[in-house]
Design an enzyme around this catalytic site. Sequence first.
Site, PDB file in Angstrom:
ATOM      1  N   ARG A  47      21.368  60.520  40.636  1.00  0.00           N
ATOM      2  CA  ARG A  47      22.059  59.502  41.413  1.00  0.00           C
ATOM      3  C   ARG A  47      21.182  58.260  41.572  1.00  0.00           C
ATOM      4  NH1 ARG A  47      23.594  64.047  44.447  1.00  0.00           N
ATOM      5  NH2 ARG A  47      22.016  63.577  46.016  1.00  0.00           N
ATOM      6  N   GLU A  87      29.993  35.791  31.185  1.00  0.00           N
ATOM      7  CA  GLU A  87      29.869  34.500  31.857  1.00  0.00           C
ATOM      8  C   GLU A  87      29.013  33.546  31.033  1.00  0.00           C
ATOM      9  OE1 GLU A  87      31.464  33.602  34.577  1.00  0.00           O
ATOM     10  OE2 GLU A  87      32.410  35.581  34.745  1.00  0.00           O
ATOM     11  N   GLU A 141      24.133  33.158  40.700  1.00  0.00           N
ATOM     12  CA  GLU A 141      25.133  33.276  39.629  1.00  0.00           C
ATOM     13  C   GLU A 141      25.814  34.641  39.670  1.00  0.00           C
ATOM     14  OE1 GLU A 141      27.702  32.376  37.004  1.00  0.00           O
ATOM     15  OE2 GLU A 141      26.163  30.853  37.399  1.00  0.00           O
ATOM     16  N   GLU A 170      34.161  35.531  42.346  1.00  0.00           N
ATOM     17  CA  GLU A 170      35.298  35.198  41.486  1.00  0.00           C
ATOM     18  C   GLU A 170      36.116  36.437  41.142  1.00  0.00           C
ATOM     19  OE1 GLU A 170      33.787  33.131  38.110  1.00  0.00           O
ATOM     20  OE2 GLU A 170      33.717  31.189  39.137  1.00  0.00           O
ATOM     21  N   ARG A 173      47.446  31.190  42.433  1.00  0.00           N
ATOM     22  CA  ARG A 173      46.678  30.053  42.936  1.00  0.00           C
ATOM     23  C   ARG A 173      46.869  29.910  44.457  1.00  0.00           C
ATOM     24  NH1 ARG A 173      44.608  26.322  39.464  1.00  0.00           N
ATOM     25  NH2 ARG A 173      45.076  26.582  37.254  1.00  0.00           N
ATOM     26  N   HIS A 174      45.767  29.663  45.140  1.00  0.00           N
ATOM     27  CA  HIS A 174      45.825  29.498  46.590  1.00  0.00           C
ATOM     28  C   HIS A 174      44.688  28.567  47.005  1.00  0.00           C
ATOM     29  CE1 HIS A 174      45.734  30.382  50.887  1.00  0.00           C
ATOM     30  NE2 HIS A 174      46.933  30.921  50.747  1.00  0.00           N
ATOM     31  N   LYS A 218      35.887  29.905  45.598  1.00  0.00           N
ATOM     32  CA  LYS A 218      35.261  29.802  44.281  1.00  0.00           C
ATOM     33  C   LYS A 218      34.392  28.552  44.186  1.00  0.00           C
ATOM     34  CE  LYS A 218      38.496  32.417  41.377  1.00  0.00           C
ATOM     35  NZ  LYS A 218      39.313  32.380  40.142  1.00  0.00           N
ATOM     36  N   ASP A 219      34.871  27.451  44.723  1.00  0.00           N
ATOM     37  CA  ASP A 219      34.110  26.200  44.659  1.00  0.00           C
ATOM     38  C   ASP A 219      32.813  26.294  45.462  1.00  0.00           C
ATOM     39  OD1 ASP A 219      36.098  25.185  43.092  1.00  0.00           O
ATOM     40  OD2 ASP A 219      37.009  23.930  44.653  1.00  0.00           O
TER      41      ASP A 219
END
Length: 257
Positions: free
Chosen positions: A21, A40, A81, A88, A98-99, A106-107
Site C-alpha cells: 500500500r 497537458e 500546474e 480543471e 459552461r458556467h 479555472k481562470d
Amino acid sequence: MFHRKDRYNWDIMKERARDKRLVDSFNFAIEGMISALQNEKHMKVHTLAAIIIVILAIVINASKVEILIISLSVSFVIITELVNTAVEAIIDLVSPERHPLAKLAKDVAAGAVLVAAINALCVGYLLFYDKLLDIFDGKNKLHVIAGRKGNIAILILILVSILVIVLKSVFQKGTPLEGGMPSGHSAIAFSAFGILLFMTSDIRILVLGFFMAALVAQSRVKSGIHSIREVLAGGALGFAVSFIILLVMSQFGILYN
C-alpha cells in the site's frame, strides 16, 4: 517467562500488504505527474524548462543556496500546474456545461500557475544572467563554470530523475516505481557509480560502487519488476548522463572538490 515473539507482530502477510500500500501511494502520486505530463501541453513546457534549468545550474556552478532557490522555484511551478490540472478535471466532472463560476475557478487556478512562472523567470534572471553573460561575452572565462563535485552530483541525480519520469511517460508501461521503461532504480544506481568514478581513484570503492549498482539492477530483474532490457536502458541512461557531464567538465579542468 517472556517470549520475544509476544512483543512483535509477526504477521508477514500484513506487513507485505502494508508495504504494498505504501508503494502504491507513491505510484499513484507519480502516475498523477506522468498523466499530467502526457496530457497537458503546459506541463511538457514546464518539464522541458526544468531540464534546461538543471543543465544551466551545472554550467554556472550553482552554489548550494542557489540550488535550493532553483529547486523551490521549479517545484512551485510544477505544483501549481498539477493543482491547476486537478481543478480543471474536477470542474469538468462536476460542471460539464459552461458556467461563469466554473470559468472563474479555472481562470484563478491558471493565474496561480502564471504567478509561479513569473516568479521562476525572475529567479532565473537573477541567478543566471550575469554568469551566462560572463561565459559567452568574455574571454578565458572557463573558471566561471568550474563546478564543485558535490553540487554537480546533486544536479546530475535530479536531471536523471526527471529524464526517467519523462521516458516513462513516453513508453507508458508499468508503474512509476515498479516496471516500465527505463528502470529508475538502475538509472539512479549507475548514475551514482558514474559520479563515483570522478570522486575517487580508490579501486576498492569503485568496485564496491559498481557491485552495489549491479546488485540493484539484478534485484529488479530477479523480482520480475523489470526486464533485462529495461534495466540495461536505465543503467545506460544514468551512467551516460553522469559520465558525459563530468568527463566534459574534467577535460576542461573545471571540476574541483
